[in-house]
Design a protein around this motif. Structure first.
Motif, PDB file in Angstrom:
ATOM      1  N   LEU A   8       0.193  16.728  -6.881  1.00  0.00           N
ATOM      2  CA  LEU A   8      -0.077  15.375  -7.354  1.00  0.00           C
ATOM      3  C   LEU A   8      -1.332  15.332  -8.221  1.00  0.00           C
ATOM      4  O   LEU A   8      -2.333  15.972  -7.916  1.00  0.00           O
ATOM      5  CB  LEU A   8      -0.255  14.421  -6.170  1.00  0.00           C
ATOM      6  N   GLY A   9      -1.260  14.562  -9.296  1.00  0.00           N
ATOM      7  CA  GLY A   9      -2.437  14.321 -10.116  1.00  0.00           C
ATOM      8  C   GLY A   9      -2.803  15.430 -11.066  1.00  0.00           C
ATOM      9  O   GLY A   9      -3.844  15.381 -11.718  1.00  0.00           O
ATOM     10  N   PRO A  19       3.332   7.227  -4.583  1.00  0.00           N
ATOM     11  CA  PRO A  19       2.168   8.110  -4.410  1.00  0.00           C
ATOM     12  C   PRO A  19       1.394   8.254  -5.717  1.00  0.00           C
ATOM     13  O   PRO A  19       1.989   8.436  -6.785  1.00  0.00           O
ATOM     14  CB  PRO A  19       2.799   9.446  -3.993  1.00  0.00           C
ATOM     15  N   GLN A  20       0.091   8.156  -5.633  1.00  0.00           N
ATOM     16  CA  GLN A  20      -0.732   8.303  -6.827  1.00  0.00           C
ATOM     17  C   GLN A  20      -0.645   9.734  -7.346  1.00  0.00           C
ATOM     18  O   GLN A  20      -0.712  10.683  -6.579  1.00  0.00           O
ATOM     19  CB  GLN A  20      -2.181   7.942  -6.518  1.00  0.00           C
ATOM     20  N   GLY A  21      -0.504   9.853  -8.664  1.00  0.00           N
ATOM     21  CA  GLY A  21      -0.462  11.172  -9.275  1.00  0.00           C
ATOM     22  C   GLY A  21       0.921  11.764  -9.418  1.00  0.00           C
ATOM     23  O   GLY A  21       1.059  12.941  -9.786  1.00  0.00           O
ATOM     24  N   THR A  55       0.859  -1.182   0.000  1.00  0.00           N
ATOM     25  CA  THR A  55       0.000   0.000   0.000  1.00  0.00           C
ATOM     26  C   THR A  55       0.895   1.232   0.000  1.00  0.00           C
ATOM     27  O   THR A  55       2.076   1.149   0.355  1.00  0.00           O
ATOM     28  CB  THR A  55      -0.917   0.032   1.239  1.00  0.00           C
ATOM     29  N   PRO A  56       0.361   2.394  -0.396  1.00  0.00           N
ATOM     30  CA  PRO A  56       1.191   3.604  -0.396  1.00  0.00           C
ATOM     31  C   PRO A  56       1.741   3.906   0.998  1.00  0.00           C
ATOM     32  O   PRO A  56       1.036   3.754   1.994  1.00  0.00           O
ATOM     33  CB  PRO A  56       0.217   4.697  -0.851  1.00  0.00           C
ATOM     34  N   ALA A  71       3.014  -0.269  -5.617  1.00  0.00           N
ATOM     35  CA  ALA A  71       1.942   0.121  -4.702  1.00  0.00           C
ATOM     36  C   ALA A  71       2.377   1.229  -3.753  1.00  0.00           C
ATOM     37  O   ALA A  71       1.536   1.965  -3.223  1.00  0.00           O
ATOM     38  CB  ALA A  71       1.480  -1.091  -3.894  1.00  0.00           C
ATOM     39  N   ALA A 103      -0.568   8.139   2.005  1.00  0.00           N
ATOM     40  CA  ALA A 103      -1.854   8.155   1.309  1.00  0.00           C
ATOM     41  C   ALA A 103      -2.424   9.564   1.419  1.00  0.00           C
ATOM     42  O   ALA A 103      -2.510  10.122   2.519  1.00  0.00           O
ATOM     43  CB  ALA A 103      -2.812   7.141   1.919  1.00  0.00           C
TER      44      ALA A 103
END
Length: 319
Positions: free
Chosen positions: A205-206, A304-306, A166-167, A301, A170
């Motif tokens: 991010l993103g 970080p998303q983005g 998992t990150p 995983a 988050a």
């Protein structure tokens, strides 16, 4: 007229020690005394009691488990304290805050590893998710070693390193919330600089860049410049992480490098050249380019998303 001191707290402490060689001995003695005052002495249990019984015993002893020596405890606390949420870094000494957070992770965290070996020793790994500001959480990992003779010690406590699923961080807030928190953190010189850097990264991010307007970007640049010494210390920490990529510090190295890239691109621009030596950034990139291809335990995983695609260090690590 008083000239502002733009050195980081770490630089000030180091220069004081250089000016007073005996300060190193006094600091070491103080660290040892601080660890001993916490009462984390030798702890033992029955290593043959079985998986569940050993895990339960370790949890019950969480407030007494310590590192192999006071010097190791002091070293690990200074090395990894900034990986904790700001709220868990005090009050009290850095050593006390760090060990308290480690105990909380052992007592309350999820047991993700409990492996015994034919020689009689055992490794237990605990994960805990802790809250940071602005809707961000961070994963923490405590590893406990149980020797064949029943002695128990804390082996490490920091961000997860072994293929986290998992990150590590988050991001559950909004870009606007991250920006507000970054401004608050930078205005308050008592707030650790690394959290402001985390918030500035989160804000970008993103998307194609920061959501900050012109006035906010200008204020961020001014506030970062006022904390130039801490920015320099952050770059030094990023370089230390880059040099330790082969020792499971790939995530930390990539995170710090992305935060620096975000600040340079979105807020400092050309002003960054007057605040730090850009050769240091080039040295970090060269080290990452050399070391990250050798990483074998990086997990997508954890990323970080983005994260912007041009932050190539992440893809190099998790290829």
């Amino acid at each position: 007229m008083t000239v502002p001191d733009d050195r980081s707290p770490e630089e000030i402490a180091a220069q004081r020690m250089l000016a007073d060689p005996d300060a190193i001995r006094r600091r070491m003695e103080a660290d040892i005394a601080a660890v001993e005052a916490l009462g984390r002495g030798e702890v033992r249990l029955d290593p043959a009691a079985g998986d569940e019984a050993v895990a339960s015993a370790v949890r019950s002893l969480a407030d007494r488990i310590g590192f192999d020596s006071p010097i190791e405890a002091a070293t690990m606390s200074m090395r990894h304290l900034h990986e904790l949420p700001v709220a868990e870094r005090g009050p009290g000494s850095a050593i006390e805050a760090y060990l308290t957070a480690a105990s909380r992770t052992i007592a309350q965290g999820q047991l993700v590893g409990n492996r015994g070996y034919p020689e009689g020793h055992r490794w237990l790994t605990f994960h805990r998710t802790a809250r940071e500001a602005a809707g961000i959480t961070v994963a923490l990992e405590a590893s406990v070693y149980v020797d064949a003779d029943g002695s128990v010690r804390l082996f490490h406590f920091h961000w997860p390193t072994e293929r986290p699923q998992t990150p590590v961080y988050a991001f559950g807030g909004t870009p606007e919330r991250y920006m507000d928190q970054a401004l608050c953190d930078l205005r308050d010189h008592e707030t650790p600089f690394d959290r402001a850097m985390l918030m500035l990264l989160a804000n970008a991010l993103g998307g194609p860049g920061t959501t900050a307007g012109h006035e906010q970007r200008a204020e961020i640049a001014e506030l970062v410049a006022q904390r130039r010494g801490e920015l320099s210390a952050y770059v030094t920490q990023a370089e230390n992480y880059a040099l330790a990529v082969r020792a499971d510090r790939w995530y930390a190295a990539c995170l710090y490098r992305s935060a620096l890239e975000t600040v340079f691109e979105n807020f400092l621009g050309g002003a960054g050249f007057s605040l730090i030596d850009m050769q240091e950034i080039q040295d970090i990139d060269e080290e990452l380019d050399d070391a990250l291809p050798e990483v074998t335990d990086a997990s997508p995983a954890a990323v970080p998303q983005g994260i912007p695609p041009h932050h190539w260090w992440w893809n190099t690590a998790v290829r």
